[in-house]
Design a protein around this motif. Structure first.
Motif, PDB file in Angstrom:
ATOM      1  N   THR A  62       0.834  -1.201   0.000  1.00  0.00           N
ATOM      2  CA  THR A  62       0.000   0.000   0.000  1.00  0.00           C
ATOM      3  C   THR A  62       0.870   1.252   0.000  1.00  0.00           C
ATOM      4  O   THR A  62       2.093   1.174   0.155  1.00  0.00           O
ATOM      5  CB  THR A  62      -0.920   0.043   1.241  1.00  0.00           C
ATOM      6  N   ARG A  95      -6.294  -0.102  -6.294  1.00  0.00           N
ATOM      7  CA  ARG A  95      -7.597   0.209  -5.685  1.00  0.00           C
ATOM      8  C   ARG A  95      -7.431   1.070  -4.430  1.00  0.00           C
ATOM      9  O   ARG A  95      -6.510   0.905  -3.644  1.00  0.00           O
ATOM     10  CB  ARG A  95      -8.356  -1.065  -5.310  1.00  0.00           C
ATOM     11  N   SER A  96      -8.377   1.969  -4.221  1.00  0.00           N
ATOM     12  CA  SER A  96      -8.346   2.899  -3.091  1.00  0.00           C
ATOM     13  C   SER A  96      -8.999   2.298  -1.846  1.00  0.00           C
ATOM     14  O   SER A  96      -9.905   1.458  -1.949  1.00  0.00           O
ATOM     15  CB  SER A  96      -9.088   4.192  -3.434  1.00  0.00           C
ATOM     16  N   THR A 108     -12.033  -1.498   1.044  1.00  0.00           N
ATOM     17  CA  THR A 108     -11.398  -1.372  -0.266  1.00  0.00           C
ATOM     18  C   THR A 108     -11.919  -2.488  -1.179  1.00  0.00           C
ATOM     19  O   THR A 108     -12.860  -3.194  -0.841  1.00  0.00           O
ATOM     20  CB  THR A 108      -9.867  -1.428  -0.123  1.00  0.00           C
ATOM     21  N   ASP A 113     -13.842   2.283  -6.952  1.00  0.00           N
ATOM     22  CA  ASP A 113     -13.348   3.077  -5.806  1.00  0.00           C
ATOM     23  C   ASP A 113     -14.431   3.972  -5.210  1.00  0.00           C
ATOM     24  O   ASP A 113     -14.148   5.056  -4.694  1.00  0.00           O
ATOM     25  CB  ASP A 113     -12.144   3.939  -6.210  1.00  0.00           C
ATOM     26  N   LYS A 247      -3.914   3.837  -1.229  1.00  0.00           N
ATOM     27  CA  LYS A 247      -4.235   2.824  -2.234  1.00  0.00           C
ATOM     28  C   LYS A 247      -3.500   1.510  -1.971  1.00  0.00           C
ATOM     29  O   LYS A 247      -2.463   1.490  -1.304  1.00  0.00           O
ATOM     30  CB  LYS A 247      -3.848   3.318  -3.637  1.00  0.00           C
TER      31      LYS A 247
END
Length: 302
Positions: A62, A95-96, A108, A113, A247
């Motif tokens: 992340t 992906r957020s 998540t 998102d 993210k």
């Protein structure tokens, strides 16, 4: 006429007996001495450690650091398989964390998102509970009435007592994941069978009165737990959505990574002598408030 000297003697003897009885009673009521606190456990040895199956380890890189997750196919086979599939496909890369509630969870896994998207795969059915039998490797940490708390791998679980298995047709009892900090759950809508790609991770202070763990147990599928990187989970930017969302840069199954780049991971086996001694020590120290969430299984990552 009664002998005055004899009466005085009797009164003196009676007073002495009363004084003795009072002293004895006081001693009898005196609480027992408080036992000394249990000694801290020594560091776990190599014999206490196990190496997780690389097919079960999820490596999440992340913007705040690395999170290692151990998936659990016994508690939630469909969910664990879905997470692996989407990781293989690269769906989670970039992906957020679009919904993050402090002292609760990080959500998540939405390709949009936004919280309303999902993968192209069909939804999966709820796995809020699973069946525990004599062959299910649950390590019991505590018994409370008709339930038992413990570990299935690294996943904290609660189940009906195995004493009830003799009265069920399949000789199994109901069990479920316990939402301690670090546990991962499948996000869903109102329909219990609406889980798809989104998931959430419990933050460290998820015991808070505003976010009761009991509100999630048996209502959301628990499919794994963070075994390293809980500090990263807790550092993810908060908001619904956050002003500047963190993210997932990449999400990979350890078995898919080149051998040279794989982190080497070992975790204390919940069935090991060290873990059992630690559970016993914490139960004595924290009684009556001890729960399986209090037990930490040390991890080595190289």
């Amino acid at each position: 006429m009664a002998d005055i000297g004899f009466m005085k003697l009797n009164r003196t003897l009676a007073a002495s007996l009363i004084a003795f009885a009072c002293a004895t009673g006081a001693q009898a009521k005196k609480p027992p001495p408080t036992p000394p606190p249990p000694a801290a456990a020594a560091a776990p040895t190599d014999a206490d450690m196990r190496t997780p199956d690389p097919q079960d380890l999820l490596v999440i890189e992340t913007t705040k650091g690395r999170i290692l997750v151990e998936l659990n196919d016994v508690a939630a086979p469909q969910a664990a398989a879905r997470i692996r599939t989407l990781a293989h496909q690269g769906v989670y890369d970039g992906r957020s964390f679009f919904r993050v509630i402090d002292d609760f969870m990080d959500q998540t896994g939405d390709p949009l998102d936004s919280g309303v998207g999902q993968s192209s795969l069909p939804n999966i059915t709820a796995e809020f509970t699973f069946k525990r039998g004599a062959d299910t490797p649950v390590v019991v940490a505590d018994r409370n009435g008709g339930t038992e708390e413990g570990f299935l791998g690294s996943l904290p679980v609660i189940s009906q007592t195995m004493d009830l298995a003799a009265m069920t047709a399949d000789h199994r009892v109901q069990a479920w994941g316990d939402y301690c900090p670090g546990v991962l759950g499948v996000a869903r809508g109102d329909d219990p069978d609406s889980g798809n790609s989104q998931f959430f991770i419990e933050r460290t202070n998820s015991h808070s009165p505003d976010h009761s763990l009991q509100a999630l147990n048996k209502k959301y599928t628990a499919f794994g737990r963070v075994i390293a990187g809980q500090d990263v989970v807790d550092a993810i930017a908060v908001g619904e959505p956050p002003a500047a969302p963190d993210k997932m840069i990449s999400v990979k199954v350890l078995a898919d990574m080149p051998e040279a780049t794989r982190p080497k991971v070992r975790i204390v086996d919940a069935a090991s002598p060290w873990a059992r001694a630690q559970m016993a020590r914490l139960e004595q120290e924290l009684v009556p408030d001890f729960t399986v969430c209090d037990v930490k299984l040390p991890v080595q990552v190289n």
